[in-house]
Design an enzyme around this catalytic site. Sequence first.
Site, mmCIF file in Angstrom:
data_model
loop_
_atom_site.group_PDB
_atom_site.id
_atom_site.type_symbol
_atom_site.label_atom_id
_atom_site.label_comp_id
_atom_site.label_asym_id
_atom_site.label_seq_id
_atom_site.Cartn_x
_atom_site.Cartn_y
_atom_site.Cartn_z
ATOM 1 N N LYS A 165 2.893 4.613 0.861
ATOM 2 C CA LYS A 165 3.336 5.172 2.274
ATOM 3 C C LYS A 165 3.091 6.298 2.067
ATOM 4 O O LYS A 165 3.803 7.504 1.495
ATOM 5 C CB LYS A 165 4.951 5.024 2.253
ATOM 6 C CG LYS A 165 5.403 5.333 3.514
ATOM 7 C CD LYS A 165 6.818 4.986 3.540
ATOM 8 C CE LYS A 165 7.633 5.441 4.890
ATOM 9 N NZ LYS A 165 7.276 6.649 5.328
ATOM 10 N N CYS A 219 43.044 30.067 1.429
ATOM 11 C CA CYS A 219 41.512 30.737 1.961
ATOM 12 C C CYS A 219 41.108 31.703 0.870
ATOM 13 O O CYS A 219 41.858 32.577 0.691
ATOM 14 C CB CYS A 219 41.695 31.168 3.499
ATOM 15 S SG CYS A 219 40.007 31.682 3.847
ATOM 16 N N ASP A 279 2.967 10.470 2.859
ATOM 17 C CA ASP A 279 3.612 11.222 3.462
ATOM 18 C C ASP A 279 2.977 12.579 4.365
ATOM 19 O O ASP A 279 2.639 13.708 3.749
ATOM 20 C CB ASP A 279 4.609 12.249 2.360
ATOM 21 C CG ASP A 279 6.040 12.639 2.894
ATOM 22 O OD1 ASP A 279 6.311 12.380 4.214
ATOM 23 O OD2 ASP A 279 6.602 13.225 2.088
ATOM 24 N N GLU A 306 0.728 -1.138 0.036
ATOM 25 C CA GLU A 306 -0.088 0.022 -0.114
ATOM 26 C C GLU A 306 0.826 1.198 0.050
ATOM 27 O O GLU A 306 2.038 1.013 0.053
ATOM 28 C CB GLU A 306 -0.884 -0.089 1.389
ATOM 29 C CG GLU A 306 -0.112 -0.254 2.677
ATOM 30 C CD GLU A 306 -0.780 -0.499 3.745
ATOM 31 O OE1 GLU A 306 -1.633 -1.527 3.678
ATOM 32 O OE2 GLU A 306 -0.735 -0.146 4.870
ATOM 33 N N CYS A 345 41.148 35.408 10.210
ATOM 34 C CA CYS A 345 40.328 35.351 8.703
ATOM 35 C C CYS A 345 38.918 36.163 8.760
ATOM 36 O O CYS A 345 38.056 35.591 9.822
ATOM 37 C CB CYS A 345 40.341 33.879 8.339
ATOM 38 S SG CYS A 345 39.054 33.649 6.968
ATOM 39 N N LYS A 397 11.169 2.911 -0.543
ATOM 40 C CA LYS A 397 11.312 4.343 -0.751
ATOM 41 C C LYS A 397 11.536 4.665 -2.131
ATOM 42 O O LYS A 397 12.603 4.234 -2.853
ATOM 43 C CB LYS A 397 12.476 4.987 0.115
ATOM 44 C CG LYS A 397 12.156 4.847 1.570
ATOM 45 C CD LYS A 397 11.042 5.452 2.190
ATOM 46 C CE LYS A 397 11.171 7.112 2.388
ATOM 47 N NZ LYS A 397 11.937 7.356 3.534
ATOM 48 N N CYS A 399 41.216 35.007 3.338
ATOM 49 C CA CYS A 399 42.378 35.562 3.939
ATOM 50 C C CYS A 399 43.688 35.263 3.307
ATOM 51 O O CYS A 399 44.599 35.505 3.615
ATOM 52 C CB CYS A 399 42.287 35.546 5.142
ATOM 53 S SG CYS A 399 42.723 33.601 6.090
ATOM 54 N N CYS A 455 40.724 26.538 7.103
ATOM 55 C CA CYS A 455 41.572 27.836 7.074
ATOM 56 C C CYS A 455 41.694 27.902 8.624
ATOM 57 O O CYS A 455 40.939 28.126 9.385
ATOM 58 C CB CYS A 455 40.502 28.968 6.548
ATOM 59 S SG CYS A 455 41.445 30.494 7.187
ATOM 60 N N TYR A 505 -3.971 3.002 7.897
ATOM 61 C CA TYR A 505 -3.237 2.130 7.552
ATOM 62 C C TYR A 505 -3.337 1.025 8.312
ATOM 63 O O TYR A 505 -2.381 -0.129 7.795
ATOM 64 C CB TYR A 505 -1.876 2.592 6.729
ATOM 65 C CG TYR A 505 -1.161 3.183 7.809
ATOM 66 C CD1 TYR A 505 -0.774 2.502 8.773
ATOM 67 C CD2 TYR A 505 -0.998 4.543 7.617
ATOM 68 C CE1 TYR A 505 0.189 3.323 9.445
ATOM 69 C CE2 TYR A 505 -0.312 5.230 8.533
ATOM 70 C CZ TYR A 505 0.351 4.690 9.602
ATOM 71 O OH TYR A 505 1.235 5.184 10.615
#
Length: 701
Positions: free
Chosen positions: A133, A434, A135, A131, A457, A341, A437, A452, A244
């Site tokens: 599922k 980075c 949501d 059956e 920085c 799923k 910096c 970093c 269900y």
Amino acid sequence: MEKVWNDDEMQVQTDNLLYKKLVKEDVVVLREIINFHDWKYYLKAEPIISDVEYDKLFKSLKELENSYPELVTSDSPTQRVAQALTKDFKTVAHTVPMLSLSNSYNAEDLNAFDESIIKLSNREGFSYCVEPKFDGASIALVYENDRLVRAATRGNGTEGEEITANAREIKRIPHVAPFSKFGIHKIELRGEVVIELETFDSMNEQREKAGLKVFQNSRNTASGSLRMKDPKEVAKRNLEAFIYQIGFVVDDKGNEMLGEAFTSHFQNIEMLAGLGFQVPGQEKTLSKNIEDVVGFVKGWEAKRDNYNYEIDGMVVKVDNLRLQNSLGSTAHHPRWAIAYKFKARQATTQLLNIEYQVGRTGAVTPVAKLDPVRLAGVTVSSVSLHNADFILEKDIHIGDYVKVERAGDVIPYIAGVDLNKRKQVGEVIFPTNCPSCEAKLVRPEGEAVWRCENVECPAQAEERVIHFVSKGAMDIDGMGKDIVKRFMLEGLLSNIEDIYRLDYEQILALEGWKYKSVENLRQGVADSMQQPLWRLLVGLGIRHVGSATAKILEKQIQRIDDLERWTPDSLAELEDVGPKVAESISSFFQNEENQQMLKNLEQFGVKVEKTKEDNILKSTKLEGLTFLFTGALSKFSRDKAKELVEENGGKNISGVSAKLNYLVAGEKAGSKLTKAEKINDKAGETLIHVISEDDFLEMIA
Ligand code: IVH
């Protein structure tokens, strides 16, 4: 009490765990991360990772616990279903726990499930009922003597929130049903509260016209609507319910009838249809073998977009209830059922460029800039690529066509590259320095991210300040992400200490700032100086220290700099503080610049020491809630009322606005009450709960 977690930090930690080989020491962080995602999913209804990623984390935890059984704790997510409950409704215990389902994603998974059932059932013949599922939000309905007597949410699986009055407002949930003609005295039905998609869209159209915020998706709306304080408001939400499952059913003598008078799940559902309940009808089937099951679920996967309810998969259940009983359940899911799923909805688009963002802990995250594409109701133009390993693993190049997926309403992610479309592409060269910096990036051993490590920085500083002022940390009213960014640009701020050195005259001169907004900001900053020590600890942004750890630390200290004397070993002895967390706390407090920052904050007036009152255990019953009292109060004076709010962790505010949670109305309440009602009407939901003095006293009892 609701936990306060920081989404960004948790996302970084999640990515870290998803793409590295886990070791024994990771078990603590892994549990915290799974708890966080359970909380986001079940309580906040705002998941930020996909089911596939969640399952991967859950599986990793199980594997670690299998390899090291000594690590299993009774509160591990593997030993229970989900998280705690909200405090808005009375909590009720489920007679039979409401479990989760284990998941499958393909035919092989379903075949493996089938084999395990064949083995466990000693090869006796059986059928599967398959059956949809749904949501939505799960619900448990108890009927006694043919009448609906109780409705509850799933909650943590063991206890749910009692929402009977709200359930009575849902069409398709009969208030009375003639169960007694089947000899049934008491029965618990389980189902999913949903909103038909067409109805959902027209609700959103109307909201848009009325200038209200549109709802994100039908599941969150169903779940949020079910928990509204005012049942009259629930009635306006057009909720429906699909039943269900039967949780339990007993006759007059209290004997369980499942597996006795009732032996087939499929027939039970048909019986419920006959009694007036909405159930899966044409949408379900009985299959004698797993090949037919696979065919049926794939058929539904292909046509899911033509169905008028959101479904995220199919549920395969052993039909024979005696066999179900003998198969039993684990603490997490029944052995007789599995969810299949559906694959996430997918779109293909071109990756135009990659930008590198520096987080507050220095983690550098690559972000894909995409040719904007519509996917499951949103336009996607930017997606996280997590880290360098992810880019390598998925073989991502600039100019590639990438498959973007979005499961349910979680943030979109890149599932892979469409190699057939690859033409001229450019290699991704992860920066060695980075982007903010230019400091050399380093990749600490065992970590998937490049960092970093320059504490000065500017990009990190900006993120640190944003974190410091955020709701979960110092919660500075009037100061959010955009304001921090603007002040940084204007040179008004460059680090946390600067918040307490702000030049308000200069702010007043900025475009868009007026006397009142500057005053609000000044007040917000001043108020934050009195925040409890745990908030300051969270605000400092020490890696792995969220509110839970900060509260544990607060209990151990008198002054914040007491922590300078704690060694990693002594910290690790504290409850729930693992070696990694202990190391991080210790190195933060050993750092001289951090020590100086704390001294400066103290000089500016920020509270760094607990007061006598802090040491008295306070109630947190009203934590996170705001109150305002109006009208003539007869049970307590206005001052006493405010004191009670504060003593219980709540906050008093002075005006009626959407920020107000509770308006306590005494006799002859006037304009404040009218204003609250107006705000609620405009929002189309109860933002401000109007309660009596007695209701208030009950809240703190
Ligand atoms: S049976 C003991 N059947 O899925 C397990 N669940 O992940 C009982 N759900 O919380 C669940 N449609 O809310 C079952 N046809 C269906 C369902 C269904 C949706 C939800 C349910 C549960 C979750 C499990």
